[in-house]
Design a protein around this motif. Structure first.
Motif, PDB file in Angstrom:
ATOM      1  N   LEU A 185       0.813  -1.220   0.000  1.00  0.00           N
ATOM      2  CA  LEU A 185       0.000   0.000   0.000  1.00  0.00           C
ATOM      3  C   LEU A 185       0.848   1.272   0.000  1.00  0.00           C
ATOM      4  O   LEU A 185       0.310   2.371  -0.168  1.00  0.00           O
ATOM      5  CB  LEU A 185      -0.928   0.006   1.227  1.00  0.00           C
ATOM      6  CG  LEU A 185      -1.874  -1.185   1.362  1.00  0.00           C
ATOM      7  CD1 LEU A 185      -2.664  -1.085   2.664  1.00  0.00           C
ATOM      8  CD2 LEU A 185      -2.815  -1.282   0.163  1.00  0.00           C
ATOM      9  N   LEU A 186       2.165   1.134   0.187  1.00  0.00           N
ATOM     10  CA  LEU A 186       3.033   2.297   0.257  1.00  0.00           C
ATOM     11  C   LEU A 186       3.135   2.988  -1.105  1.00  0.00           C
ATOM     12  O   LEU A 186       3.209   2.321  -2.147  1.00  0.00           O
ATOM     13  CB  LEU A 186       4.432   1.881   0.707  1.00  0.00           C
ATOM     14  CG  LEU A 186       4.564   1.299   2.114  1.00  0.00           C
ATOM     15  CD1 LEU A 186       5.989   0.780   2.332  1.00  0.00           C
ATOM     16  CD2 LEU A 186       4.213   2.341   3.157  1.00  0.00           C
ATOM     17  N   PRO A 187       3.171   4.329  -1.135  1.00  0.00           N
ATOM     18  CA  PRO A 187       3.279   5.027  -2.421  1.00  0.00           C
ATOM     19  C   PRO A 187       4.565   4.692  -3.173  1.00  0.00           C
ATOM     20  O   PRO A 187       4.556   4.586  -4.410  1.00  0.00           O
ATOM     21  CB  PRO A 187       3.234   6.519  -2.028  1.00  0.00           C
ATOM     22  CG  PRO A 187       3.449   6.563  -0.556  1.00  0.00           C
ATOM     23  CD  PRO A 187       2.998   5.265  -0.008  1.00  0.00           C
ATOM     24  N   GLU A 188       5.686   4.497  -2.446  1.00  0.00           N
ATOM     25  CA  GLU A 188       6.931   4.167  -3.131  1.00  0.00           C
ATOM     26  C   GLU A 188       6.868   2.784  -3.771  1.00  0.00           C
ATOM     27  O   GLU A 188       7.508   2.536  -4.803  1.00  0.00           O
ATOM     28  CB  GLU A 188       8.137   4.263  -2.185  1.00  0.00           C
ATOM     29  CG  GLU A 188       8.050   3.436  -0.923  1.00  0.00           C
ATOM     30  CD  GLU A 188       7.506   4.203   0.271  1.00  0.00           C
ATOM     31  OE1 GLU A 188       8.056   4.036   1.370  1.00  0.00           O
ATOM     32  OE2 GLU A 188       6.534   4.954   0.088  1.00  0.00           O
ATOM     33  N   TYR A 189       6.088   1.892  -3.174  1.00  0.00           N
ATOM     34  CA  TYR A 189       5.878   0.565  -3.749  1.00  0.00           C
ATOM     35  C   TYR A 189       5.225   0.691  -5.121  1.00  0.00           C
ATOM     36  O   TYR A 189       5.639   0.060  -6.097  1.00  0.00           O
ATOM     37  CB  TYR A 189       5.010  -0.271  -2.812  1.00  0.00           C
ATOM     38  CG  TYR A 189       4.858  -1.721  -3.201  1.00  0.00           C
ATOM     39  CD1 TYR A 189       5.723  -2.678  -2.689  1.00  0.00           C
ATOM     40  CD2 TYR A 189       3.841  -2.136  -4.047  1.00  0.00           C
ATOM     41  CE1 TYR A 189       5.590  -4.014  -3.027  1.00  0.00           C
ATOM     42  CE2 TYR A 189       3.699  -3.470  -4.395  1.00  0.00           C
ATOM     43  CZ  TYR A 189       4.577  -4.401  -3.891  1.00  0.00           C
ATOM     44  OH  TYR A 189       4.438  -5.725  -4.242  1.00  0.00           O
ATOM     45  N   GLN A 190       4.211   1.528  -5.195  1.00  0.00           N
ATOM     46  CA  GLN A 190       3.509   1.741  -6.458  1.00  0.00           C
ATOM     47  C   GLN A 190       4.416   2.426  -7.489  1.00  0.00           C
ATOM     48  O   GLN A 190       4.323   2.143  -8.691  1.00  0.00           O
ATOM     49  CB  GLN A 190       2.240   2.573  -6.215  1.00  0.00           C
ATOM     50  CG  GLN A 190       1.261   1.939  -5.239  1.00  0.00           C
ATOM     51  CD  GLN A 190       0.825   0.550  -5.664  1.00  0.00           C
ATOM     52  OE1 GLN A 190       0.594   0.287  -6.843  1.00  0.00           O
ATOM     53  NE2 GLN A 190       0.712  -0.359  -4.692  1.00  0.00           N
ATOM     54  N   GLU A 191       5.307   3.283  -7.019  1.00  0.00           N
ATOM     55  CA  GLU A 191       6.236   3.952  -7.935  1.00  0.00           C
ATOM     56  C   GLU A 191       7.189   2.944  -8.573  1.00  0.00           C
ATOM     57  O   GLU A 191       7.470   3.018  -9.778  1.00  0.00           O
ATOM     58  CB  GLU A 191       7.028   5.028  -7.191  1.00  0.00           C
ATOM     59  CG  GLU A 191       6.185   6.242  -6.794  1.00  0.00           C
ATOM     60  CD  GLU A 191       6.950   7.206  -5.902  1.00  0.00           C
ATOM     61  OE1 GLU A 191       8.191   7.065  -5.793  1.00  0.00           O
ATOM     62  OE2 GLU A 191       6.306   8.104  -5.332  1.00  0.00           O
TER      63      GLU A 191
END
Length: 259
Positions: free
Chosen positions: A231-237
């Motif tokens: 769920l982390l934004p950096e994960y999605q990046e």
């Protein structure tokens, strides 16, 4: 482990010659989890099998601590995507197979095998046969068998591709937990962007055939990782970076008429 200027050519000199890998180089540090991802047919499995010593490159070299790799075994163990279990052997016998080949005595084998059967959550299933197990359980047996021979390097060829999505996510978490206790270097082939980001310290991004490593992406998310990590934004990046790479390479495949 390091590999330098690897070239693999199938059917060399024949009309159906295929240049699978071209000038592939890289370094993998002890204890790292490296995923290799790229478009279909780019040579991911060929690279893994070359690092294992199953395939000899026509040029280039592979080494561990300066020692050339010329055959499978020794410090390495492979986990296959199709489980590769012997159907006439029980869970215990499958996990014990490599130890038996190494000539270990019965007591050492029993204690060792049961340790890894418990570690993968199959305590109580040691006398079952593969046909009595689910897909996820079969893959746990394959992982236990690889860990049991205590390799320094685990080579994993799309090990979760044959199991359902829910079991796959659970297995990802469990493998990371096992690696916290059993320090291994892991080289992991996957088609799954999500899997590559979740598991890896670094991701090697490969080109269309002839396969080359065209980027080395560090996943700077601390361990331990859980499903909430996704769920982390950096994960999605990171997922977006890999997706854009794959999209570009698949587009090149279509333009070359190879997709």
């Amino acid at each position: 482990m390091s590999f330098n200027e690897i070239n693999v050519i199938y059917n060399q000199g024949q009309p159906n010659q295929v240049h699978a890998l071209k000038d592939v180089s890289g370094t993998i540090r002890e204890g790292e989890f490296i995923s290799i991802i790229g478009p279909s047919g780019c040579g991911k499995s060929t690279l893994l099998h070359t690092l294992d010593g199953l395939i000899r490159p026509v040029s280039g070299s592979v080494s561990i601590n300066g020692r050339p790799i010329e055959s499978p075994g020794g410090e390495k163990a492979m986990v296959f995507q199709d489980f590769a279990l012997m159907p006439w052997h029980t869970v215990f016998q499958n996990v014990a197979f490599g130890l038996r080949l190494a000539g270990k005595n019965n007591k050492d084998v029993k204690d060792h095998v049961m340790h890894y059967i418990r570690m993968v959550g199959l305590d109580g299933f040691e006398h079952k046969y593969p046909h009595q197990l689910s897909g996820g359980m079969k893959q746990r047996v394959g992982i236990a068998r690889a860990f049991a021979v205590e390799p320094k390097i685990l080579l994993m060829d799309e090990p979760f591709s044959a199991i359902d999505e829910q079991t796959r996510e659970i297995m990802q978490e469990e493998v990371l937990k096992m690696l916290q206790h059993e320090k291994k270097t892991v080289i992991f082939i996957t088609h799954s962007i999500d899997e590559a980001v979740f598991l890896s310290n670094r991701v090697f991004l490969m080109s269309v055939r002839p396969g080359r490593i065209i980027d080395d992406l560090t996943i700077d998310i601390p361990y331990p990782r859980t499903l909430e990590t996704k769920l982390l934004p950096e994960y999605q990046e990171y997922k977006s970076i890999i997706w854009n790479h794959l999209k570009g390479e698949v587009t090149r495949q279509y333009q070359k008429g190879e997709a």
